[in-house]
Design an enzyme around this catalytic site. Structure first.
Site, PDB file in Angstrom:
ATOM      1  N   SER A 129      17.513  -6.462   8.112  1.00  0.00           N
ATOM      2  CA  SER A 129      17.625  -5.588   6.945  1.00  0.00           C
ATOM      3  C   SER A 129      17.063  -4.206   7.250  1.00  0.00           C
ATOM      4  CB  SER A 129      16.851  -6.198   5.774  1.00  0.00           C
ATOM      5  OG  SER A 129      16.708  -5.278   4.719  1.00  0.00           O
ATOM      6  N   TYR A 154       9.693  -9.531   1.700  1.00  0.00           N
ATOM      7  CA  TYR A 154      11.061  -9.688   2.190  1.00  0.00           C
ATOM      8  C   TYR A 154      11.238  -8.954   3.517  1.00  0.00           C
ATOM      9  CZ  TYR A 154      16.084  -8.914   2.594  1.00  0.00           C
ATOM     10  OH  TYR A 154      17.375  -8.842   3.067  1.00  0.00           O
TER      11      TYR A 154
END
Length: 344
Positions: A129, A154
């Site tokens: 990501s 995350y």
């Protein structure tokens, strides 16, 4: 046995679009998804129902953190390529529910690596990501940048995935490619993403929350990337494992290389909705402080990707958003009575 491609998170947003593209090319795809309720399960079932129409698609419903089920899949099938897109998504949700991120993004990915070690594959590709760049002030973001200061759990799990893949590639010669996605959007997308939730709020006559304090001179920037561009990038990379690397490991940005101000994106969404509905649309706006875990700007350098596969994401936001709003209007006109009433 025929060689197969395993796609985890196959009922997810990117997983569905990728699986559909590869199935249309006649490849054998095995899909895995736990169909969790992080967002509307009916949307996941809609994606899955389309994939199940292909004879060359098989599906298993379980979590990648379930090692026994995952190993049985490797034993029963000749898996050539693994594309791991299964993960607990969402930056803000990770602040409230950290345990599910450890279970899926850490333990689940460890299982993937162990099975690729035990049952060797030609190439492991996995979703990382843009969030790994944290509050990086150097732009555009390059794969060689320092990424040891994540601002959300995350992001930390995604950085951990890259470190784990590097170690397994070094120790066990697993060719692996980490894909740093930049704000992916498009039809059948994720309802927790801003463009989708903004559209929901419009039809519910609710204000959208914009986390920039109304400071247009210091607006948020995002490198919005249309899902078809993401899929093409992955598809081109499948047959180019990093076997000439030592270790056989790499990470790549997949982004639009063209960050837009959040307010520009919102205006483009208003224009797209106006196009799809045939009347002028203006969203009700409420300006709020930046949320914990959010970053001010994302901006992908795509030079490494372009050099490797001769491609970079290129869909302009206005074109991509019209495709999204056209799908949204058609889909919810079928499934929501309130929308039918609204459209009259």
């Amino acid at each position: 046995m025929n060689k197969s491609i395993l796609i985890t998170g196959a009922a997810g947003f990117i997983g569905y679009h990728l699986a559909k593209k590869l199935l249309e090319k006649g490849l054998n795809i095995i899909g895995v998804d736990n169909l969790n309720d992080y967002y509307d399960v009916n949307l996941k079932k809609t994606r899955l129902s389309e994939l199940l129409q292909f004879e060359n698609f098989s599906f298993k419903k379980f979590d990648i953190s379930d090692l026994a089920s995952m190993e049985s899949l490797f034993i029963q099938n000749s898996i050539d390529i693994v594309i791991n897109l299964a993960a607990q998504a969402g930056v803000r949700y990770s602040i409230e529910n950290p345990s599910v991120y450890i279970q899926s993004n850490i333990i689940g990915f460890y299982n993937i690596l162990e099975l690729c070690r035990k049952y060797p594959v030609r190439h492991l590709l996995y979703a990382s990501s843009s969030s790994v760049y944290g509050a990086n002030k150097k732009i555009p973001f390059e794969e060689t940048d320092f990424v040891d200061n994540p601002v959300s759990l995350y992001a930390a799990t995604k950085k951990s995935n890259e470190l784990m893949a590097h170690t397994y590639s070094h120790l066990y010669k697993i060719p692996s490619t980490g894909l740093r996605f930049f704000t992916v959007y498009g039809p059948l997308g994720r309802p927790d993403m801003a463009y989708f939730s903004f559209t929901n709020k419009f039809f519910n006559n609710e204000p959208i929350q914009i986390f920039n304090n109304g400071n247009f001179d210091n607006d948020l920037y995002r490198d919005f990337t249309y899902v078809d561009d993401i899929v093409e990038g992955i598809e081109r990379l499948i047959d180019i494992p990093p076997v000439d690397h030592n270790p056989m490991y790499r990470v790549l940005n997949i982004g639009n290389n063209n960050p837009e101000k959040l307010m520009v994106f919102i205006n483009a969404l208003e224009n797209a909705l106006s196009h799809s509905l045939g009347k002028e649309v203006e969203l009700i706006k409420e300006f709020c402080p930046l949320k914990p875990g959010d970053v001010h700007k994302t901006y992908a350098s795509t030079e490494k990707l372009e050099k490797l596969i001769g491609f970079k994401p290129k869909t302009p936001i206005q074109e991509g958003l019209v495709k999204f709003t056209d799908w949204y209007v058609k889909y919810y006109r079928k499934v929501n009575l309130w929308f039918i009433k609204f459209s009259k």
